[in-house]
Scaffold this active site. Structure first.
Site, short mmCIF file in Angstrom:
data_model
loop_
_atom_site.label_atom_id
_atom_site.label_comp_id
_atom_site.label_asym_id
_atom_site.label_seq_id
_atom_site.Cartn_x
_atom_site.Cartn_y
_atom_site.Cartn_z
CB THR A 1 72.99 -62.94 31.27
OG1 THR A 1 72.30 -63.27 32.31
CG2 THR A 1 72.25 -62.40 30.41
CE LYS B 1 68.05 -63.78 33.58
NZ LYS B 1 69.89 -63.83 34.24
CE LYS C 1 75.07 -58.34 31.24
NZ LYS C 1 75.34 -59.21 31.68
#
Length: 292
Positions: free
Chosen positions: A100, A175, A243
């Site tokens: 990701t 995502k 993150k």
């Protein structure tokens, strides 16, 4: 696609990557793996994967290269660094990044791959450690539709819902949509369970009613029981989730989009990192409610 003739390199064998590699091995693919710490790859080596001491050695003879590392900076290093994929790969290879990561970085990878007569897909996944173990991951793909179609037989070895989203970067944007929902729904799950306990209910019994109703979700069904059992080991690390939220907030800012719910979740998970929980699973957020 003849699996016997397709050689795969897999960079990164963490919580999810190791399970993906095992599915590829079970499907008779020849897989070479590299990870910074060889001990973390021991399980897949014992399962039949070949160890490579460097990224370059792993990708040199591969037809398809998968990467599943931690941060965009790791992706940058693995692809563009000295001895990385683009320095060591060959024409005709397909590179598939399942980290990701940043949509902008996915576009850079695709552009460089094209310059080198390689192909690229950004293919981040959702489903956590359970989905990886069961081979039922949701895979969100960006790149050319032709390359997506070509890689579908391999992706099907460990994915169940595999969807082509559009051009390079589209998989990563999708995502981000996924992570935004998880970030805010995680707060709702934690608050619901905390409310149940304060009301004198048995939260495990409460789950029997609400998990299959309109409030039902993957988080409620899979992570709420872990919360109640005090199991905060990672299916997905807090540090990686933070993150992801930071990437989504940066992208939203660039699009002039305000996401106050995501901002709240980001603040709460940042607090967890500051408290030393960065290597726990995302469900550890529940402790912010139970320890008050």
């Amino acid at each position: 696609m003849d699996v016997q003739e397709t050689k795969i390199a897999f960079i990164g064998t963490g919580v999810m990557g190791a399970s993906v590699v095992k599915h590829l091995l079970n499907a008779s693919f020849e897989v070479t793996v590299y990870t910074r710490t060889k001990e973390r790859a021991q399980a897949v080596i014992e399962a039949g994967a070949t160890w490579a001491a460097t990224v370059g050695a792993a990708v040199a003879n591969a037809d398809v290269v998968f990467t599943m590392v931690g941060y965009p900076s790791d992706v940058e290093e693995v692809y563009f660094g000295e001895g990385g994929i683009f320095a060591s790969g060959k024409e005709g290879q397909t590179v598939i990044d399942m980290t990701t990561s940043s949509p902008a970085l996915a576009k850079r990878i695709a552009e460089r791959a094209m310059e080198l007569n390689m192909s690229a897909l950004d293919a981040p996944v959702s489903g956590g450690d359970i989905g990886a173990q069961n081979g039922t991951l949701s895979i969100m793909c960006g790149g050319t539709e032709e390359q997506f179609t070509n890689m579908l037989p391999i992706l099907s070895m460990f994915g169940k819902q595999i969807v082509y989203q559009g051009a390079a970067g589209a998989g990563q944007h999708t995502k981000m949509c996924n992570q935004i929902i998880i970030a805010t729904s995680m707060i709702g799950v934690c608050e619901s369970l905390a409310y149940a306990e304060k009301a004198g209910l048995d939260p495990n019994i409460v789950l029997q009613s609400i998990a299959s109703g309109a409030a039902g979700s993957w988080t409620l069904s899979n992570l709420a029981p872990r919360m109640l059992a005090g199991d905060f080991e990672p299916g997905f690390y807090v540090k990686h989730f933070l993150k992801d939220m930071n990437i989504a907030l940066e992208e939203a800012k660039a699009m002039n989009l305000e996401l106050p719910g995501l901002e709240l979740a980001q603040q709460m998970y940042d607090k967890l990192v500051q408290s030393g929980f960065e290597d726990k699973g995302t469900q550890v957020l529940y402790q912010q409610y139970t320890q008050k």
